[in-house]
Motif scaffolding. Structure first.
Motif, mmCIF file in Angstrom:
data_model
loop_
_atom_site.group_PDB
_atom_site.id
_atom_site.type_symbol
_atom_site.label_atom_id
_atom_site.label_comp_id
_atom_site.label_asym_id
_atom_site.label_seq_id
_atom_site.Cartn_x
_atom_site.Cartn_y
_atom_site.Cartn_z
ATOM 1 N N VAL A 314 0.743 -1.356 0.153
ATOM 2 C CA VAL A 314 0.136 -0.416 -0.240
ATOM 3 C C VAL A 314 1.217 1.286 -0.133
ATOM 4 O O VAL A 314 1.736 1.304 0.984
ATOM 5 C CB VAL A 314 -0.592 -0.232 1.517
ATOM 6 C CG1 VAL A 314 -1.665 0.862 1.082
ATOM 7 C CG2 VAL A 314 -1.680 -1.422 1.190
ATOM 8 N N LEU A 315 0.767 1.800 -1.349
ATOM 9 C CA LEU A 315 1.794 3.208 -1.034
ATOM 10 C C LEU A 315 1.193 4.856 -0.733
ATOM 11 O O LEU A 315 -0.483 4.541 -0.465
ATOM 12 C CB LEU A 315 2.558 3.272 -3.058
ATOM 13 C CG LEU A 315 3.065 1.832 -2.933
ATOM 14 C CD1 LEU A 315 2.253 0.729 -3.776
ATOM 15 C CD2 LEU A 315 4.142 2.692 -3.498
ATOM 16 N N SER A 316 1.714 5.694 -1.381
ATOM 17 C CA SER A 316 0.583 6.453 -1.338
ATOM 18 C C SER A 316 -0.412 7.289 -1.983
ATOM 19 O O SER A 316 -1.655 7.537 -1.543
ATOM 20 C CB SER A 316 1.720 8.092 -1.392
ATOM 21 O OG SER A 316 2.182 8.121 -2.446
ATOM 22 N N HIS A 318 -1.083 4.602 -4.669
ATOM 23 C CA HIS A 318 -1.698 3.230 -5.066
ATOM 24 C C HIS A 318 -2.280 2.058 -4.380
ATOM 25 O O HIS A 318 -1.038 1.828 -3.599
ATOM 26 C CB HIS A 318 -1.996 2.619 -6.950
ATOM 27 C CG HIS A 318 -0.253 1.935 -6.916
ATOM 28 N ND1 HIS A 318 1.024 2.275 -7.175
ATOM 29 C CD2 HIS A 318 0.047 0.993 -7.236
ATOM 30 C CE1 HIS A 318 1.527 2.091 -7.493
ATOM 31 N NE2 HIS A 318 1.296 0.638 -7.339
ATOM 32 N N ALA A 319 -2.198 0.951 -4.715
ATOM 33 C CA ALA A 319 -2.094 -0.348 -3.547
ATOM 34 C C ALA A 319 -2.429 -0.995 -4.665
ATOM 35 O O ALA A 319 -3.030 -1.399 -5.222
ATOM 36 C CB ALA A 319 -2.813 -0.638 -3.248
ATOM 37 N N ILE A 320 -1.935 -2.467 -3.995
ATOM 38 C CA ILE A 320 -1.719 -3.528 -4.617
ATOM 39 C C ILE A 320 -1.963 -4.531 -3.818
ATOM 40 O O ILE A 320 -1.563 -5.065 -2.662
ATOM 41 C CB ILE A 320 -0.104 -4.250 -5.450
ATOM 42 C CG1 ILE A 320 0.317 -3.002 -6.015
ATOM 43 C CG2 ILE A 320 -0.226 -5.108 -6.544
ATOM 44 C CD1 ILE A 320 1.802 -2.810 -6.467
ATOM 45 N N THR A 321 -3.134 -5.709 -3.634
ATOM 46 C CA THR A 321 -3.550 -6.996 -3.179
ATOM 47 C C THR A 321 -2.517 -8.295 -4.026
ATOM 48 O O THR A 321 -3.432 -8.467 -5.240
ATOM 49 C CB THR A 321 -4.493 -6.692 -2.585
ATOM 50 O OG1 THR A 321 -5.308 -7.520 -4.043
ATOM 51 C CG2 THR A 321 -5.670 -5.729 -2.308
ATOM 52 N N PHE A 322 -2.625 -9.449 -3.690
ATOM 53 C CA PHE A 322 -2.216 -10.306 -3.966
ATOM 54 C C PHE A 322 -2.564 -11.971 -3.337
ATOM 55 O O PHE A 322 -2.496 -11.422 -1.967
ATOM 56 C CB PHE A 322 -0.192 -10.334 -3.903
ATOM 57 C CG PHE A 322 0.329 -9.811 -4.811
ATOM 58 C CD1 PHE A 322 0.722 -9.329 -6.288
ATOM 59 C CD2 PHE A 322 0.270 -8.079 -3.728
ATOM 60 C CE1 PHE A 322 1.544 -8.944 -6.166
ATOM 61 C CE2 PHE A 322 0.980 -7.613 -4.466
ATOM 62 C CZ PHE A 322 2.436 -7.633 -5.971
#
Length: 411
Positions: A314-316, A318-322
């Motif tokens: 989780v960034l400022s 965008h976020a990435i889920t796996f």
């Protein structure tokens, strides 16, 4: 010959990889489904995939198909995707939107909370209240949706969720929208996918990722190989700077690592290299619109690991889920989802190729690596080898996994 799974579990040597049947045996795979996948909290989606009433996703957990839907009251509901008439699969798409949930076989119709609304041509003694869809435990944690198939889920989940949410909530993931979602089937056992993610011993195989991701992950200072020392010194300098920012913004950042408890997890906020904003070739933000009202995009990344099937960045902006889901002893689904601000526009605020480039490449590289591992493990020449010190989280994952198997076998 019947495999003695209890003996297989008991003779595992700590600090070494698992024996071949853990990765190749159908008996062990079935045991995994019974001891892990139907008893633990499994990550299946982000709330951004279900923004409106009637929106749904389906997830396959072994032989189970689960519907997660936002009901008419805007609550999340999880249901078994099995019609209560004669058992037909109801929803066949991976995602979509419905008014009511209608079985395509005989048109039994259910509300989005699972209650039976209409069953054609039943006799006068038929009671619809007795034939609603079977429910599944569901819980959102800071915008991340988990389900549990067990009648009695692990009791520590609520306490773990209360500790994770303060890290997640500032990023407003409940409001985020999906920019991209990619399914990748890896030719390996699910545990190899998870083990591969739990170490950076192989990170020199990810040239795109290590532009912005420090390859020192998992190493103690006294264990660092000499080539990694400059990166580690740079990491320490940036970490000290960022912690001042985190303190000023009230963002929790300390590492919490409890990988062997029932709801095992690891969470921390840490720096990125170069511009320090995102997973891009130069470290600059991939999306101009930040997820929340942060005064800067330079926040590094929030990393969350979840036993048994997920990790998150989780960034400022965008976020990435796996999400990892088992298909067969030697086939695993890796589902990757990129989330951005709900008002971010593709082509205006972000370029989709740039947003997804690093982790698309990294996932494809990892898919090749874990396929190699699966091929080697099935050779009669394979025997468990020792983990390097930086692979301690792989060992912790195996300890967590074997504990769940022992608990199941004792029942």
């Amino acid at each position: 010959m019947t495999l003695d799974t209890a003996d297989l579990v008991d003779r595992r040597i700590p600090g070494r990889s698992l024996e071949a049947p853990f990765y190749a045996s159908r008996e062990v795979f079935d045991l995994d489904l019974a001891a892990v996948w139907t008893r633990q909290w499994i990550f299946v989606a982000a709330e951004g995939e279900l923004p409106e009433p009637g929106d749904y996703v389906t997830a396959a957990i072994g032989p189970y198909s689960i519907i997660v839907v936002r009901d008419d009251d805007e609550n999340l509901t999880a249901l078994h995707n099995v019609c209560r008439h004669r058992g037909a699969r109801i929803l066949t798409e991976e995602r979509g939107s419905v008014g009511n949930i209608v079985c395509g076989y005989h048109k039994w119709t259910y509300r989005t909370d699972g209650s039976l609304l209409h069953a054609p041509a039943q006799d006068g003694g038929f009671d619809p209240a007795c034939f609603g869809l079977k429910t599944v435990h569901v819980r959102s944690v800071g915008g991340l949706v988990f389900v549990c198939l067990a009648e009695d889920p692990p009791p520590d989940f609520a306490e773990v969720a209360s500790r994770i949410e303060p890290y997640l909530l500032p990023h407003r993931l409940r409001e985020a929208k999906v920019a991209a979602r990619v399914d990748l089937v890896e030719d390996c056992n699910w545990k190899l996918t998870m083990e591969n993610n739990r170490e950076c011993y192989h990170c020199d195989g990810h040239p795109e990722l290590v532009r912005s991701f420090f390859p020192t992950y998992g190493y103690r200072e006294d264990q660092l190989p000499p080539p990694l020392r400059p990166a580690y010194e740079r990491y320490c300098r940036v970490r000290a700077e960022l912690r001042e920012t985190y303190d000023r913004l009230g963002l929790p950042y300390e590492t919490i690592e409890e990988l062997t408890r029932p709801s095992g997890f690891r969470i921390e906020r840490e720096p990125l290299d170069l511009a320090g904003e995102s997973f891009t070739p130069d470290g600059t933000a991939a999306c101009r619109r930040l997820l929340a009202d942060f005064p800067t995009a330079r926040l590094g990344h929030l990393s969350l690991h979840w036993q048994p099937n997920a990790w998150f960045h989780v960034l400022s902006e965008h976020a990435i889920t796996f999400a990892v889901l088992p298909i067969a002893p030697d086939r695993t689904l890796l589902r990757t989802t990129w989330l951005v601000h709900p008002d971010a526009e593709e082509g205006v605020d972000y370029d989709l190729g740039r947003l997804t480039k690093v982790w698309t490449a990294t996932n494809e590289q990892d898919a090749d690596l874990v396929t190699r591992a699966q091929c080697g493990i099935t050779s009669p020449a394979y025997e468990p080898g020792p983990y390097a010190p930086s692979e301690y989280q792989v060992d912790a994952f195996c300890t967590w996994y074997l504990t769940r198997l022992r608990e199941h076998l004792r029942r």
